[in-house]
Write an enzyme that holds these catalytic residues in place. Structure first.
Site, PDB file in Angstrom:
ATOM      1  N   GLY A  45       6.969  36.206  22.225  1.00  0.00           N
ATOM      2  CA  GLY A  45       6.689  35.264  23.297  1.00  0.00           C
ATOM      3  C   GLY A  45       7.050  33.857  22.881  1.00  0.00           C
ATOM      4  O   GLY A  45       7.147  33.562  21.679  1.00  0.00           O
ATOM      5  N   GLN A  50       6.978  24.889  23.059  1.00  0.00           N
ATOM      6  CA  GLN A  50       7.560  25.202  21.747  1.00  0.00           C
ATOM      7  C   GLN A  50       9.047  24.873  21.650  1.00  0.00           C
ATOM      8  O   GLN A  50       9.632  24.959  20.570  1.00  0.00           O
ATOM      9  CB  GLN A  50       7.336  26.683  21.419  1.00  0.00           C
ATOM     10  CG  GLN A  50       5.868  27.015  21.179  1.00  0.00           C
ATOM     11  CD  GLN A  50       5.689  28.474  20.871  1.00  0.00           C
ATOM     12  OE1 GLN A  50       5.712  29.314  21.766  1.00  0.00           O
ATOM     13  NE2 GLN A  50       5.542  28.799  19.597  1.00  0.00           N
ATOM     14  N   CYS A 107       2.689  32.867  15.121  1.00  0.00           N
ATOM     15  CA  CYS A 107       3.178  31.901  16.100  1.00  0.00           C
ATOM     16  C   CYS A 107       4.433  31.254  15.532  1.00  0.00           C
ATOM     17  O   CYS A 107       4.454  30.843  14.369  1.00  0.00           O
ATOM     18  CB  CYS A 107       2.107  30.847  16.345  1.00  0.00           C
ATOM     19  SG  CYS A 107       2.612  29.572  17.507  1.00  0.00           S
ATOM     20  N   LEU A 108       5.500  31.167  16.349  1.00  0.00           N
ATOM     21  CA  LEU A 108       6.758  30.590  15.855  1.00  0.00           C
ATOM     22  C   LEU A 108       6.600  29.123  15.449  1.00  0.00           C
ATOM     23  O   LEU A 108       7.388  28.624  14.647  1.00  0.00           O
ATOM     24  CB  LEU A 108       7.857  30.731  16.914  1.00  0.00           C
ATOM     25  CG  LEU A 108       8.339  32.164  17.202  1.00  0.00           C
ATOM     26  CD1 LEU A 108       9.341  32.169  18.355  1.00  0.00           C
ATOM     27  CD2 LEU A 108       8.941  32.821  15.978  1.00  0.00           C
ATOM     28  N   HIS A 149      -1.757  34.389  24.344  1.00  0.00           N
ATOM     29  CA  HIS A 149      -1.371  33.426  23.300  1.00  0.00           C
ATOM     30  C   HIS A 149      -0.478  32.335  23.908  1.00  0.00           C
ATOM     31  O   HIS A 149      -0.673  31.142  23.661  1.00  0.00           O
ATOM     32  CB  HIS A 149      -0.650  34.170  22.167  1.00  0.00           C
ATOM     33  CG  HIS A 149      -0.138  33.292  21.067  1.00  0.00           C
ATOM     34  ND1 HIS A 149      -0.680  33.289  19.799  1.00  0.00           N
ATOM     35  CD2 HIS A 149       0.865  32.368  21.048  1.00  0.00           C
ATOM     36  CE1 HIS A 149      -0.035  32.388  19.058  1.00  0.00           C
ATOM     37  NE2 HIS A 149       0.926  31.830  19.790  1.00  0.00           N
ATOM     38  N   GLU A 150       0.485  32.768  24.727  1.00  0.00           N
ATOM     39  CA  GLU A 150       1.401  31.792  25.353  1.00  0.00           C
ATOM     40  C   GLU A 150       0.686  30.963  26.416  1.00  0.00           C
ATOM     41  O   GLU A 150       0.947  29.771  26.552  1.00  0.00           O
ATOM     42  CB  GLU A 150       2.621  32.493  25.966  1.00  0.00           C
ATOM     43  CG  GLU A 150       3.492  33.288  24.995  1.00  0.00           C
ATOM     44  CD  GLU A 150       3.806  32.576  23.695  1.00  0.00           C
ATOM     45  OE1 GLU A 150       3.945  31.335  23.688  1.00  0.00           O
ATOM     46  OE2 GLU A 150       3.901  33.265  22.662  1.00  0.00           O
ATOM     47  N   HIS A 153      -0.778  28.071  24.841  1.00  0.00           N
ATOM     48  CA  HIS A 153       0.229  27.017  24.603  1.00  0.00           C
ATOM     49  C   HIS A 153       0.417  26.153  25.854  1.00  0.00           C
ATOM     50  O   HIS A 153       0.553  24.939  25.755  1.00  0.00           O
ATOM     51  CB  HIS A 153       1.588  27.635  24.251  1.00  0.00           C
ATOM     52  CG  HIS A 153       1.761  27.975  22.807  1.00  0.00           C
ATOM     53  ND1 HIS A 153       1.755  27.026  21.812  1.00  0.00           N
ATOM     54  CD2 HIS A 153       1.978  29.167  22.182  1.00  0.00           C
ATOM     55  CE1 HIS A 153       1.957  27.618  20.641  1.00  0.00           C
ATOM     56  NE2 HIS A 153       2.095  28.915  20.833  1.00  0.00           N
TER      57      HIS A 153
HETATM   58 ZN    ZN Z   1       2.442  30.448  19.525  1.00  0.00          ZN
END
Ligand code: ZN
Length: 195
Positions: A45, A50, A107-108, A149-150, A153
């Protein structure tokens, strides 16, 4: 185009996303770039924050993860999630349905950091997809976890905010290191611009 992933320490990750009022050619391009960026980084995701945009937009793709199943239900019928991936979710509305479940997350924006996070196991989702159609589905497993999770964000919430105190303390040095690197990179950019 593969975009640069914004890392922890950059203030945009704390900025709540604005609602997308109109799907313009720029938004269409951004969705395409986010699909490419997610694939290039092997992510499940990615949120608009991000890649530097504070917008209500995320992309999801759970196809590559074989050991953590996902479920998806449309109009009361179970469907294969793979058929709908990758998916963009614009202005998503999410209602938690299932019991809380604890599972591992990464997480990226936090390279090499992993922790167990507790979230509802099942959710109901309504959003606009990449074809500009309203989609409504119920999902569970990894797909439900990735979307939540997204969604965090999109509100400026990060998974470190949901870690238990002990885990957070243990990971703090690594988290600080990412923040420091991000801040020094941002400062260097500023210096080059003013020179
Ligand atoms: Zn993340």
């Amino acid at each position: 185009m593969v975009l640069e992933i914004i890392k922890y320490g950059n203030p945009i990750l704390r900025k709540p996303g604005e609602k997308i009022e109109q799907i313009t050619p720029e938004i269409r391009r951004l969705v395409g770039d986010m699909f490419e960026t997610m694939a290039a980084n092997h992510g499940v995701g990615l949120a608009a924050q991000q890649v530097g945009y504070a917008l209500q937009l995320m992309v999801i793709d759970v196809r590559d993860v074989k050991d953590r199943p996902s479920t998806m239900e449309i109009d009361g019928k179970l469907v294969a999630p793979e058929k709908f991936m990758p998916i963009a979710l614009i202005n998503p509305q999410i209602t938690p349905l299932g019991e809380p479940e604890t599972g591992p997350e990464g997480c990226l924006s936090f390279p090499e950091i992993y922790a167990d996070i507790t979230r509802p196991s099942k959710i109901s989702v309504t959003a606009i997809n990449q074809d500009e159609k309203t989609v409504h589905f119920i999902c569970g497993g990894l797909l439900a976890r990735a979307i939540q999770h997204e969604l965090d964000h999109l509100k400026g919430i990060l998974f470190i905010d949901r870690m238990d105190a002990e885990t957070l303390e243990e990971l703090q040095p690594d988290i600080e290191k990412i923040k420091k690197e991000t801040l020094s990179k941002l400062n260097n950019k500023k210096l080059t611009r003013t020179r």
